[in-house]
Design a protein around this motif. Structure first.
Motif, PDB file in Angstrom:
ATOM      1  N   PRO A  20       0.838  -1.211   0.000  1.00  0.00           N
ATOM      2  CA  PRO A  20       0.000   0.000   0.000  1.00  0.00           C
ATOM      3  C   PRO A  20       0.866   1.251   0.000  1.00  0.00           C
ATOM      4  O   PRO A  20       1.931   1.286   0.626  1.00  0.00           O
ATOM      5  CB  PRO A  20      -0.787  -0.130   1.313  1.00  0.00           C
ATOM      6  CG  PRO A  20      -0.757  -1.589   1.650  1.00  0.00           C
ATOM      7  CD  PRO A  20       0.563  -2.100   1.139  1.00  0.00           C
ATOM      8  N   LEU A  41      -7.516   1.601   0.605  1.00  0.00           N
ATOM      9  CA  LEU A  41      -6.320   1.068  -0.046  1.00  0.00           C
ATOM     10  C   LEU A  41      -5.020   1.556   0.603  1.00  0.00           C
ATOM     11  O   LEU A  41      -3.952   0.986   0.350  1.00  0.00           O
ATOM     12  CB  LEU A  41      -6.303   1.441  -1.526  1.00  0.00           C
ATOM     13  CG  LEU A  41      -7.389   0.792  -2.393  1.00  0.00           C
ATOM     14  CD1 LEU A  41      -7.314   1.336  -3.812  1.00  0.00           C
ATOM     15  CD2 LEU A  41      -7.224  -0.723  -2.392  1.00  0.00           C
ATOM     16  N   ASN A 155      -4.586  -0.409  -8.953  1.00  0.00           N
ATOM     17  CA  ASN A 155      -5.750   0.169  -8.264  1.00  0.00           C
ATOM     18  C   ASN A 155      -6.248   1.454  -8.921  1.00  0.00           C
ATOM     19  O   ASN A 155      -7.057   2.172  -8.334  1.00  0.00           O
ATOM     20  CB  ASN A 155      -5.402   0.449  -6.800  1.00  0.00           C
ATOM     21  CG  ASN A 155      -5.234  -0.820  -5.988  1.00  0.00           C
ATOM     22  OD1 ASN A 155      -6.087  -1.701  -6.025  1.00  0.00           O
ATOM     23  ND2 ASN A 155      -4.132  -0.924  -5.271  1.00  0.00           N
TER      24      ASN A 155
END
Length: 295
Positions: A20, A41, A155
């Motif tokens: 992350p 996230l 992402n």
């Protein structure tokens, strides 16, 4: 786009983000906007707690560690927190740095420096309090989504979806603010210092004047006299102050005028943490202003 940012994005895009992102922001409103984009996230740290003044804030060891470990640093810019410029340059030299005042897609407000207001804490040529307008928040949210998506391609779609969701929330807040202000349009007010310009422009509620240009400077006698005359001529009924400004000057200006003094907070210290803080600040300012202007 700076060479530093472009290089970091190019390097990051060569591989998928395995861990992350470690994101550090300068102030609570910016933390809120980044949280809206990243969702769950990533954790988003903030250096200045909500309500802390950038003029006398002393960095803690934990702040230095956060900058050293950051993958991304998002800050408004030198105009708001100039003390962070050197620490970001030296401690976060490997991070992608997003200086929001230098991004595109929004219209800055040039500061009007009064001759009699010497400001040792120079905010530069541009008003840095830009997060107080819906159009600026929308532009910054999309900039953040695009930047984070290039750093973390796996992402990217989620960042874009979250940004679109936040944009809808911003539009809804804009409508709510317009409704709150509908009954007080034309009401006259002054502000403690030039911090609400973007809000005033976005919602067509211009202040009649400001006591001082900065929360760290004192107004000159000539300016006080001029402002009191303006208040008399325009029948100003409200003075908005903020937590970073001494209320004594508002009391001096208000004396004998009948104007009410009300507190607004551009940092939203009393609002809940998370994505709703940045939009909530605008609605909170509108609610306080409307109450102040009502008979």
């Amino acid at each position: 786009m700076s060479i530093r940012l472009a290089t970091a994005l190019t390097l990051a895009a060569t591989s998928l983000q395995a861990e992350p992102l470690r994101i550090v922001t300068d102030t609570a409103p910016i933390q809120s906007m980044v949280q809206a984009v990243v969702g769950d996230l990533a954790e988003v740290e903030v250096l200045l707690p909500a309500g802390a003044s950038p003029h006398d804030y002393a960095m803690r060891p934990s702040d230095a560690i956060a900058l050293e470990n950051a993958d991304v640093v998002v800050w408004v810019g030198h105009g708001l927190t100039p003390f962070l410029e050197d620490p970001i340059e030296t401690l976060a030299k490997d991070a992608t740095v997003v200086e929001l005042l230098d991004t595109e897609g929004w219209l800055p407000i040039e500061l009007d420096h009064h001759d009699d207001d010497h400001d040792e804490h120079d905010h530069g040529a541009v008003d840095p309090h830009a997060w107080l307008a819906p159009d600026v928040q929308s532009a910054w949210v999309m900039t953040l989504a695009n930047t984070l998506g290039q750093l973390d391609p796996s992402n990217a779609a989620t960042y874009q979806f979250n940004a679109a969701t936040q944009t809808t929330a911003i539009i809804d807040t804009q409508s709510a603010v317009e409704e709150v202000l509908a009954d007080v349009r034309g009401g006259q007010f002054v502000v403690s210092h030039d911090a609400l310009g973007y809000f005033e422009r976005a919602f067509d509620m211009p202040a009649a004047g400001a006591i001082t240009i900065s929360d760290a400077s004192a107004p000159g006698a000539a300016h006080i006299i001029e402002l009191r005359q303006i208040m008399q001529d325009l029948d100003v009924t409200c003075i908005l102050v903020d937590p970073q400004t001494s209320p004594k000057w508002a009391q001096v200006v208000a004396e004998g005028t009948g104007a009410k003094v009300a507190m607004v907070d551009p940092q939203g210290a009393a609002l809940p943490d998370g994505p709703i803080r940045s939009t909530g600040i605008m609605l909170d300012i509108a609610t306080v202003l409307a109450d102040c202007l009502k008979e």
